[in-house]
Scaffold this motif. Sequence first.
Motif, PDB file in Angstrom:
ATOM      1  N   ILE A 255      54.816  33.422  36.955  1.00 20.68           N
ATOM      2  CA  ILE A 255      55.271  32.700  35.764  1.00 20.68           C
ATOM      3  C   ILE A 255      54.200  31.715  35.296  1.00 20.68           C
ATOM      4  N   ASP A 256      53.594  30.998  36.251  1.00 16.90           N
ATOM      5  CA  ASP A 256      52.532  30.065  35.874  1.00 16.90           C
ATOM      6  C   ASP A 256      51.453  30.788  35.070  1.00 16.90           C
ATOM      7  N   ALA A 257      51.083  31.978  35.564  1.00 20.68           N
ATOM      8  CA  ALA A 257      50.040  32.743  34.865  1.00 20.68           C
ATOM      9  C   ALA A 257      50.521  33.154  33.475  1.00 20.68           C
ATOM     10  N   ASN A 258      51.774  33.625  33.378  1.00 20.71           N
ATOM     11  CA  ASN A 258      52.304  34.037  32.065  1.00 20.71           C
ATOM     12  C   ASN A 258      52.315  32.875  31.079  1.00 20.71           C
ATOM     13  N   LEU A 259      52.681  31.703  31.587  1.00 21.34           N
ATOM     14  CA  LEU A 259      52.748  30.543  30.687  1.00 21.34           C
ATOM     15  C   LEU A 259      51.336  30.154  30.231  1.00 21.34           C
ATOM     16  N   ARG A 260      50.389  30.231  31.170  1.00 23.78           N
ATOM     17  CA  ARG A 260      48.992  29.945  30.797  1.00 23.78           C
ATOM     18  C   ARG A 260      48.508  30.919  29.731  1.00 23.78           C
ATOM     19  N   GLU A 261      48.983  32.161  29.847  1.00 23.89           N
ATOM     20  CA  GLU A 261      48.526  33.178  28.891  1.00 23.89           C
ATOM     21  C   GLU A 261      49.290  33.112  27.569  1.00 23.89           C
ATOM     22  N   GLY A 262      50.195  32.149  27.427  1.00 25.16           N
ATOM     23  CA  GLY A 262      50.814  31.937  26.129  1.00 25.16           C
ATOM     24  C   GLY A 262      52.289  32.271  25.997  1.00 25.16           C
ATOM     25  N   LEU A 263      52.938  32.705  27.068  1.00 24.56           N
ATOM     26  CA  LEU A 263      54.388  32.913  26.979  1.00 24.56           C
ATOM     27  C   LEU A 263      55.034  31.563  26.695  1.00 24.56           C
ATOM     28  N   PRO A 264      55.860  31.471  25.619  1.00 25.79           N
ATOM     29  CA  PRO A 264      56.366  30.146  25.256  1.00 25.79           C
ATOM     30  C   PRO A 264      57.390  29.575  26.242  1.00 25.79           C
TER      31      PRO A 264
END
Length: 766
Positions: A10-19
């Motif tokens: 999740i941390d990676a997804n959020l870094r990649e722009g998942l709101p």
Amino acid sequence: MSDNFITEIIDANLREGLPTIATRFPPEPNGFLHIGHAKSICLNFGLAKRYGGRCHLRFDDTNPLKEDTKYVDSIQQDVRWLGFDWGEHLYFASDWFDKMYAFAHRLIDAGLAYVDSQSVEVVREQRGGFGKDGVDSPFRNRTVAENKALFTQMREGKFSDGTHVLRAKIDMTHPNMLMRDPLLYRIRHATHHRTADDWCIYPMYDFAHCLEDAIEGITHSICTLEFESNRQLYDWVLDAIGGWAPRPRQYEFARLKLDYTVMSKRKLLRLVENNQVDGWDDPRLPTIAGMRRRGVTPEALRQFAELVGIAKNNTTVDIGKLEYCIRQDLETRTPRALAIIEPLPLEITNWPKERIEQITLPWRADDPSAGSRQVAFGRNLFIEADDFALDPPKGWRRLSVGREVRLMGAYLVTCTDVTTDAEGNVIGLKGQVDLKSQGGAAPDGRKVKGTLHWLSAPGSERAEVRLFDRLFSVASPEADPDVDFIEHLNPDSLIVQSKALIEKALLTVDSESRWQFIRQGYFVADRYDHGPDTPVFNRVIGLRDSWSQRPDQGRPERAKASTSKSAKKSMTKRKPADIRAAARQQDSGLALAYNRFVQEHGFTEEQADLLSADRAIADFIEEALSSGTAAASIASWAVNQLLVLHRQSSMSQRPMRGKQFGELVGLTDSNTISKSAAKSVLAEMARTGRDPTLLVDELGVGKAADPSALVGEAIDGLLLEYADETARYRAGERQLMGFFMGQAMRRLKGKADGQVVRTELLARLG
Ligand code: ATP
Ligand code: MG
């Protein structure tokens, strides 16, 4: 919630722009929730909380036959009780039946689904097996128009159950069996608990679940490991329909398994239906409602979920961990009260008949803010029957004739006389108190070691006390396939004491209030049966773990004060080999693993001994063995490499899976990588949980680093095996190219590029 492999994703997804994130807890309303579900609830709702996202409660009600509204209600109650809130996000899969039906039409329009008019049995037979291709259905090439018409008629109720199904059109030779034209819809003329008779076709899990997620905007769809191979179908359905934002992804984690209990809803239902327990919320069951009635707090369950963590490996958790969390939690929150489970009268002959003294006792000696209450002391007292011994063993600190003990907070008493019945059972005691010892201190400073709890006749009331113990008397009731788990029920899992005594103050306490009964354990006023006229208390758990000291796992016995010291002494002297043997003696699952290792897999006794002393390792090895790699290699790698890693940090907490370990060992067996390269891959794997083949590529340690060499090798083998076909191709049957391509790709397990394979094939076929 602490960090785990899902928070990393999740941390990676959020870094990649998942709101933002959205998770869901998707129970099927076909039974009560159990502690395994609690783990999943804590994870899904916990993630939403940690990241400020949302978590949906969604009932997966796609099977009308097994579901019931009573389960819908109990599940909501349990999730709330655990301390979680879905806000406005309560959904039912059946809310989306119209949408799913429309999506199925879209698949038909795209030529990706067809109506099959064969029986489910025939469809199953045609699926083939591992290493055996499936067979196309004769209905596979129906036209879109024909499929649409039939599917519409299915929905309109024109057909009876079992006459048609809707299937995805994927590939009947797909290596993943679930991808061989899976069923999407079946006909079921049944009344649904919410949609009544609106529908007579119902979607299958693999079609419905991903759509439910996508329609609700779920970002992270977390499920247990058994669904790993369903992920491919999950992705296929969503990609075939397309247009999702966000596009949900499925992640798998290890399901919780606990020893000394069973967790599958089917087995729990059997215990309930056979009246082996008293309903789904029987305090001995691992259901959330059962544990609530037992007196366990939601805080303790959440603490337990945190303690066991989120892992990628299936292991069985020692129930001692759960009991530890329950004790820790109750220790801090409970007032200390007086109760006598099995009362033995004690008459104080030097105390005047009419005199009652009110003794003030604090609810908690360590915390004055908890307040205090008065307890009446008089001539007619009671003590716990097993606090008296006619013939006391050495080191006995409690009462016997001629001995002096302290009555907690009151006086020192010496036993002067015993009354027995015709069979010699002790039925009453007489004694004298030292009238100058009020409060329990000797006036002359003499040492009195034992302190007993007590109640007086005027200061107590009768109560029913229910003593619960583990439901099964062995650690792994399901381990032996030849013995029904029911056989292992612990006959003493419930002992009812209807003549127990409680101090008067407990008469008016609320149901579900929790108490420590001094020297007895933690108790709760029963949720349903307790009231001022019928006080009923359940034992949540004893004060200390009495099971870990039982060598024979026999009948529960209270830990005896006189033996604990010598037990401790012998513990510190035990050798590692003895500890391993004792672990197997306590846990029949480990004993069975040892036998399987030796008898089925040919491990040496020494290897089997080292690898079957701990659930995390034993389960891991069993999974590694299922990889198909030679057992001897697995055993030797495990003993020499794995145990070292395990000592540094338990396999149950690592992301690496047993199967991956087996595969890695397989790579050294097939000489794909060297031993020393394998060790560095293992270290990386143990840290990250990534696949060995990926790591071999990435670290560039494969011996056949040249891809065309690997492909070439495979093709050489292929041409030898199919010498006939090779000759025919060379003689001009060029259409055999497709056959060779298929075989080569399968042999390379999709690890090679199709273009490379074709080039190598052409080169070799000349
Ligand atoms: P059971 O196998 O006990 O009958 P289930 O998997 O059929 O349970 P569901 O109602 O489908 O029960 O489960 C709802 C959710 O709870 C799913 O996401 C499932 O993965 C999760 N879950 C079920 N059992 C466990 C477990 N033992 N540990 C962790 N999560 C679990
Ligand atoms: Mg299920």
